[in-house]
Enzyme design. Structure first.
Site, PDB file in Angstrom:
ATOM      1  N   HIS A  18       0.841  -1.202   0.000  1.00  0.00           N
ATOM      2  CA  HIS A  18       0.000   0.000   0.000  1.00  0.00           C
ATOM      3  C   HIS A  18       0.882   1.260   0.000  1.00  0.00           C
ATOM      4  O   HIS A  18       0.657   2.184  -0.784  1.00  0.00           O
ATOM      5  CB  HIS A  18      -0.888   0.047   1.249  1.00  0.00           C
ATOM      6  CG  HIS A  18      -1.959  -0.999   1.311  1.00  0.00           C
ATOM      7  ND1 HIS A  18      -2.166  -1.798   2.402  1.00  0.00           N
ATOM      8  CD2 HIS A  18      -2.901  -1.373   0.407  1.00  0.00           C
ATOM      9  CE1 HIS A  18      -3.188  -2.614   2.180  1.00  0.00           C
ATOM     10  NE2 HIS A  18      -3.645  -2.379   0.970  1.00  0.00           N
ATOM     11  N   LYS A  42     -17.717  -7.297   7.102  1.00  0.00           N
ATOM     12  CA  LYS A  42     -16.438  -7.983   6.949  1.00  0.00           C
ATOM     13  C   LYS A  42     -15.717  -8.049   8.293  1.00  0.00           C
ATOM     14  O   LYS A  42     -15.609  -7.014   8.985  1.00  0.00           O
ATOM     15  CB  LYS A  42     -15.588  -7.187   5.940  1.00  0.00           C
ATOM     16  CG  LYS A  42     -14.784  -8.041   4.987  1.00  0.00           C
ATOM     17  CD  LYS A  42     -14.295  -7.164   3.832  1.00  0.00           C
ATOM     18  CE  LYS A  42     -12.967  -7.573   3.279  1.00  0.00           C
ATOM     19  NZ  LYS A  42     -12.533  -6.707   2.181  1.00  0.00           N
ATOM     20  N   ARG A  92      -1.667  -6.371  -8.856  1.00  0.00           N
ATOM     21  CA  ARG A  92      -0.605  -7.340  -8.556  1.00  0.00           C
ATOM     22  C   ARG A  92      -0.644  -8.503  -9.541  1.00  0.00           C
ATOM     23  O   ARG A  92       0.253  -8.703 -10.316  1.00  0.00           O
ATOM     24  CB  ARG A  92      -0.770  -7.886  -7.133  1.00  0.00           C
ATOM     25  CG  ARG A  92      -0.391  -6.914  -6.054  1.00  0.00           C
ATOM     26  CD  ARG A  92      -0.972  -7.328  -4.727  1.00  0.00           C
ATOM     27  NE  ARG A  92      -2.423  -7.242  -4.757  1.00  0.00           N
ATOM     28  CZ  ARG A  92      -3.188  -7.357  -3.694  1.00  0.00           C
ATOM     29  NH1 ARG A  92      -2.671  -7.600  -2.522  1.00  0.00           N
ATOM     30  NH2 ARG A  92      -4.489  -7.231  -3.798  1.00  0.00           N
ATOM     31  N   SER A 130      -2.800  -7.877   2.623  1.00  0.00           N
ATOM     32  CA  SER A 130      -3.077  -7.755   4.057  1.00  0.00           C
ATOM     33  C   SER A 130      -3.367  -9.125   4.643  1.00  0.00           C
ATOM     34  O   SER A 130      -2.872  -9.469   5.726  1.00  0.00           O
ATOM     35  CB  SER A 130      -4.275  -6.831   4.286  1.00  0.00           C
ATOM     36  OG  SER A 130      -3.992  -5.531   3.835  1.00  0.00           O
TER      37      SER A 130
HETATM   38  P1  ADP Z   1      -9.504  -4.099  -1.019  1.00  0.00           P
HETATM   39  O1  ADP Z   1     -10.159  -4.761   0.153  1.00  0.00           O
HETATM   40  O2  ADP Z   1     -10.364  -3.068  -1.723  1.00  0.00           O
HETATM   41  O3  ADP Z   1      -8.801  -5.028  -1.980  1.00  0.00           O
HETATM   42  P2  ADP Z   1      -6.905  -3.476   0.040  1.00  0.00           P
HETATM   43  O4  ADP Z   1      -6.702  -2.809   1.343  1.00  0.00           O
HETATM   44  O5  ADP Z   1      -6.533  -4.914  -0.047  1.00  0.00           O
HETATM   45  O6  ADP Z   1      -8.401  -3.213  -0.340  1.00  0.00           O
HETATM   46  O7  ADP Z   1      -6.117  -2.691  -1.096  1.00  0.00           O
HETATM   47  C1  ADP Z   1      -6.309  -1.320  -1.370  1.00  0.00           C
HETATM   48  C2  ADP Z   1      -5.624  -0.973  -2.689  1.00  0.00           C
HETATM   49  O8  ADP Z   1      -4.227  -1.235  -2.600  1.00  0.00           O
HETATM   50  C3  ADP Z   1      -6.134  -1.821  -3.863  1.00  0.00           C
HETATM   51  O9  ADP Z   1      -6.157  -1.027  -5.038  1.00  0.00           O
HETATM   52  C4  ADP Z   1      -5.096  -2.909  -3.993  1.00  0.00           C
HETATM   53  O10 ADP Z   1      -5.028  -3.421  -5.306  1.00  0.00           O
HETATM   54  C5  ADP Z   1      -3.845  -2.132  -3.625  1.00  0.00           C
HETATM   55  N1  ADP Z   1      -2.795  -3.020  -3.123  1.00  0.00           N
HETATM   56  C6  ADP Z   1      -2.836  -3.851  -2.064  1.00  0.00           C
HETATM   57  N2  ADP Z   1      -1.687  -4.521  -1.916  1.00  0.00           N
HETATM   58  C7  ADP Z   1      -0.875  -4.111  -2.921  1.00  0.00           C
HETATM   59  C8  ADP Z   1       0.479  -4.437  -3.346  1.00  0.00           C
HETATM   60  N3  ADP Z   1       1.194  -5.350  -2.692  1.00  0.00           N
HETATM   61  N4  ADP Z   1       0.970  -3.805  -4.431  1.00  0.00           N
HETATM   62  C9  ADP Z   1       0.218  -2.901  -5.103  1.00  0.00           C
HETATM   63  N5  ADP Z   1      -1.040  -2.547  -4.769  1.00  0.00           N
HETATM   64  C10 ADP Z   1      -1.575  -3.145  -3.699  1.00  0.00           C
END
Ligand code: ADP
Length: 162
Positions: A18, A42, A92, A130
């Site tokens: 992130h 969730k 990703r 996450s």
């Molecule tokens: P969601 O529950 O909407 O997937 P996340 O918290 O998992 O939310 O992710 C928020 C944003 O960050 C999303 O656009 C996701 O694709 C991006 N993201 C998460 N992890 C990575 C990573 N390792 N590299 C690039 N982008 C990421």
């Protein structure tokens, strides 16, 4: 008009992946709003307040980042309310692509004036999510390189209490 992007997500917890896309996006936009999408259905490790506090601390030195949350609202409606022109998403894997493609088209149909912009992950972060970091830390593994040290510390404390 300032160029504003919204990077929405669960951020449960915020990872190095992130941080990477948000910091890179700061070079492209005047402001990046990091928005915790609250979903009461969730199950989450961290409460919304805890996630907001973590994100605020992580981005305290990054001028141009605003940390916020929204609930019971379409993402495009939230973006409109913040005068943002862009929804920022990280990509990703090919699995991300299929879901993101559908979401981007749906959002475009609802709000044609808002663009979804994808940023490709950088290789050190391509495997980080996450949920994976939660699993590793819950089983006693190290989150080094995947989680910011502050987040890893809080996550360890969380699992100790459980
Ligand atoms: P969601 O529950 O909407 O997937 P996340 O918290 O998992 O939310 O992710 C928020 C944003 O960050 C999303 O656009 C996701 O694709 C991006 N993201 C998460 N992890 C990575 C990573 N390792 N590299 C690039 N982008 C990421």
């Amino acid at each position: 008009m300032p160029k504003i992007a919204v990077c929405a997500g669960s951020f449960d917890p915020p990872t190095e992946g992130h941080l990477n896309i948000i910091r890179r996006a700061l070079k492209l936009f005047d402001k990046v709003i990091v928005a915790v999408a609250v979903n009461s259905q969730k199950k989450s490790a961290f409460s919304t307040e805890e996630r907001l506090a973590l994100l605020k601390e992580l981005f305290q030195g990054d001028k141009g980042v605003e940390v916020d949350s929204f609930e019971k609202k379409l993402l495009v409606e939230y973006a409109r309310s913040k005068k943002a022109q862009v929804l920022l998403r990280g990509l990703r894997t090919i699995q991300d692509y299929e879901y993101e493609f559908q979401m981007a088209l749906a959002n475009k149909q609802i709000a044609p004036e808002i663009e979804t912009v994808f940023m490709m992950t950088e290789s050190p972060y391509s495997h980080i999510s996450s949920s994976l970091t939660k699993e590793i830390v819950s089983l006693g593994g190290s989150g080094a390189g995947m989680l910011p040290p502050l987040v890893e510390k809080k996550l360890k404390e969380k699992f100790k209490k459980m």
